[in-house]
Design an enzyme around this catalytic site. Structure first.
Site, PDB file in Angstrom:
ATOM      1  N   ASP A  67       0.812  -1.218   0.000  1.00  0.00           N
ATOM      2  CA  ASP A  67       0.000   0.000   0.000  1.00  0.00           C
ATOM      3  C   ASP A  67       0.845   1.268   0.000  1.00  0.00           C
ATOM      4  O   ASP A  67       2.069   1.226   0.204  1.00  0.00           O
ATOM      5  CB  ASP A  67      -0.966  -0.004   1.198  1.00  0.00           C
ATOM      6  CG  ASP A  67      -0.283  -0.427   2.503  1.00  0.00           C
ATOM      7  OD1 ASP A  67       0.959  -0.453   2.544  1.00  0.00           O
ATOM      8  OD2 ASP A  67      -0.999  -0.717   3.461  1.00  0.00           O
ATOM      9  N   ASP A 136      -7.506  -2.503  13.984  1.00  0.00           N
ATOM     10  CA  ASP A 136      -8.882  -2.924  13.666  1.00  0.00           C
ATOM     11  C   ASP A 136      -8.904  -4.181  12.793  1.00  0.00           C
ATOM     12  O   ASP A 136      -9.922  -4.527  12.217  1.00  0.00           O
ATOM     13  CB  ASP A 136      -9.640  -1.775  12.975  1.00  0.00           C
ATOM     14  CG  ASP A 136      -8.962  -1.309  11.684  1.00  0.00           C
ATOM     15  OD1 ASP A 136      -8.010  -1.972  11.221  1.00  0.00           O
ATOM     16  OD2 ASP A 136      -9.391  -0.275  11.130  1.00  0.00           O
ATOM     17  N   HIS A 138      -7.052  -4.747  10.053  1.00  0.00           N
ATOM     18  CA  HIS A 138      -6.813  -4.592   8.613  1.00  0.00           C
ATOM     19  C   HIS A 138      -5.470  -5.180   8.185  1.00  0.00           C
ATOM     20  O   HIS A 138      -4.514  -5.197   8.943  1.00  0.00           O
ATOM     21  CB  HIS A 138      -6.973  -3.141   8.145  1.00  0.00           C
ATOM     22  CG  HIS A 138      -5.933  -2.174   8.620  1.00  0.00           C
ATOM     23  ND1 HIS A 138      -6.232  -0.978   9.214  1.00  0.00           N
ATOM     24  CD2 HIS A 138      -4.573  -2.212   8.568  1.00  0.00           C
ATOM     25  CE1 HIS A 138      -5.133  -0.326   9.496  1.00  0.00           C
ATOM     26  NE2 HIS A 138      -4.105  -1.050   9.115  1.00  0.00           N
ATOM     27  N   GLU A 143      -9.625  -1.845   5.353  1.00  0.00           N
ATOM     28  CA  GLU A 143     -10.321  -1.510   6.586  1.00  0.00           C
ATOM     29  C   GLU A 143     -11.561  -2.387   6.762  1.00  0.00           C
ATOM     30  O   GLU A 143     -12.017  -3.019   5.802  1.00  0.00           O
ATOM     31  CB  GLU A 143     -10.738  -0.032   6.532  1.00  0.00           C
ATOM     32  CG  GLU A 143      -9.574   0.948   6.452  1.00  0.00           C
ATOM     33  CD  GLU A 143      -8.817   1.098   7.770  1.00  0.00           C
ATOM     34  OE1 GLU A 143      -8.715   0.117   8.537  1.00  0.00           O
ATOM     35  OE2 GLU A 143      -8.315   2.206   8.028  1.00  0.00           O
TER      36      GLU A 143
END
Ligand code: GLP
Length: 260
Positions: A67, A136, A138, A143
């Site tokens: 990313d 979270d 990811h 997400e």
């Protein structure tokens, strides 16, 4: 999923490096999928050491990063390109034309993401993908609620992720709100996944990932469906796993089988 629990961050990094190095030695022109964040820094340090002291050769290796922040130029100190250059690429003998980090500045994001997918395909696919995990759950920047079949695309970051990652920026307003990320589907096509996690902060999400239901609310949980995923955890990150003792037992038994 194979779960390896190590004593500490150092041992986690060394175990991960051992697995990545094995791939590089067996297939000198392998394709590595790489990740950023604080988690893999120890792995990159160990790979650098192996290159310098043992001659681990990266001259034919190709890499694809998961990313990149949208809107940051590669020379921005918080860009993921910059991170990779500082923490790994500049220390090893990989030709820079062999490294790929999504370009955060492209105008036609959709076309660019399709092109990134195509480049991975042209390279023959990713042999081993390094993954960290967000608070979270990811992977990459997928997400919660990301499609489990998603491909490389632009994602809006959650407020929590922006907050978590603000520690690297001067102020929270400077943290980009979007990122280009490989999709969950893209990650699932890699031949092997190495999921790394350390520290008590990751314990809950690690338990959800490894032992919870497969859900788009914790995108890492889909790795339960990956045919060759190895999770390497330190004691703190593994603390909330119910079957912790069994995973350790499996590792001991496997070791016995291979040495006998
Ligand atoms: C970012 C990255 C992820 C990384 C996560 C965790 O959100 N996009 O790839 O896994 O941070 O970061 P850290 O390793 O610093 O906990």
């Amino acid at each position: 999923m194979r779960v390896i629990i190590t004593n500490d961050y150092d041992a986690m990094s060394k175990k991960a490096a051992e697995i990545v190095a094995k791939t590089v030695m067996e297939k000198p022109d392998c394709v590595l999928g790489l990740a950023t964040g604080s988690t893999p820094i120890g792995l990159y340090k160990e790979l650098t050491r192996m290159h310098k002291e043992q001659g681990l050769d990266f001259s034919k290796v190709r890499t694809f990063n998961l990313d990149e922040y949208h809107g940051l130029a590669p020379d921005h100190p918080q860009s993921y390109y910059y991170f990779m250059y500082e923490n790994l690429f500049k220390h090893i003998n990989i030709p820079l034309q062999n490294v790929n980090v999504p370009n955060g500045l492209v105008k036609d994001v959709k076309a660019y993401c399709a092109h990134y997918e195509e480049m991975i395909k042209q390279a023959g696919g990713i042999d081993i993908q390094v993954l960290g995990i967000g608070g979270d759950g990811h992977i990459g920047f997928n997400e919660p609620s990301s499609s489990l079949g998603s491909r490389t695309r632009l994602k809006t970051l959650t407020e929590q992720t922006v907050k978590d990652n603000s520690r690297f920026f001067k102020k929270i307003e400077d943290v980009p709100k979007f990122a280009i990320t490989m999709g969950v589907g893209t990650i699932m096509e890699t031949r092997k996944c190495l999921l790394l996690a350390n520290g008590a902060k990751k314990a809950k999400v690690v338990a959800q990932t490894v032992e919870g239901p497969i859900t788009a609310q914790v995108t890492a949980s889909v790795l339960q469906l990956h045919p060759d995923c190895v999770a390497i955890l330190d004691q703190e990150a593994a603390a909330k796993l119910e079957r912790k003792d069994y995973y350790a037992y499996v590792e001991r038994m496997t070791h016995q089988l291979t040495v006998e």
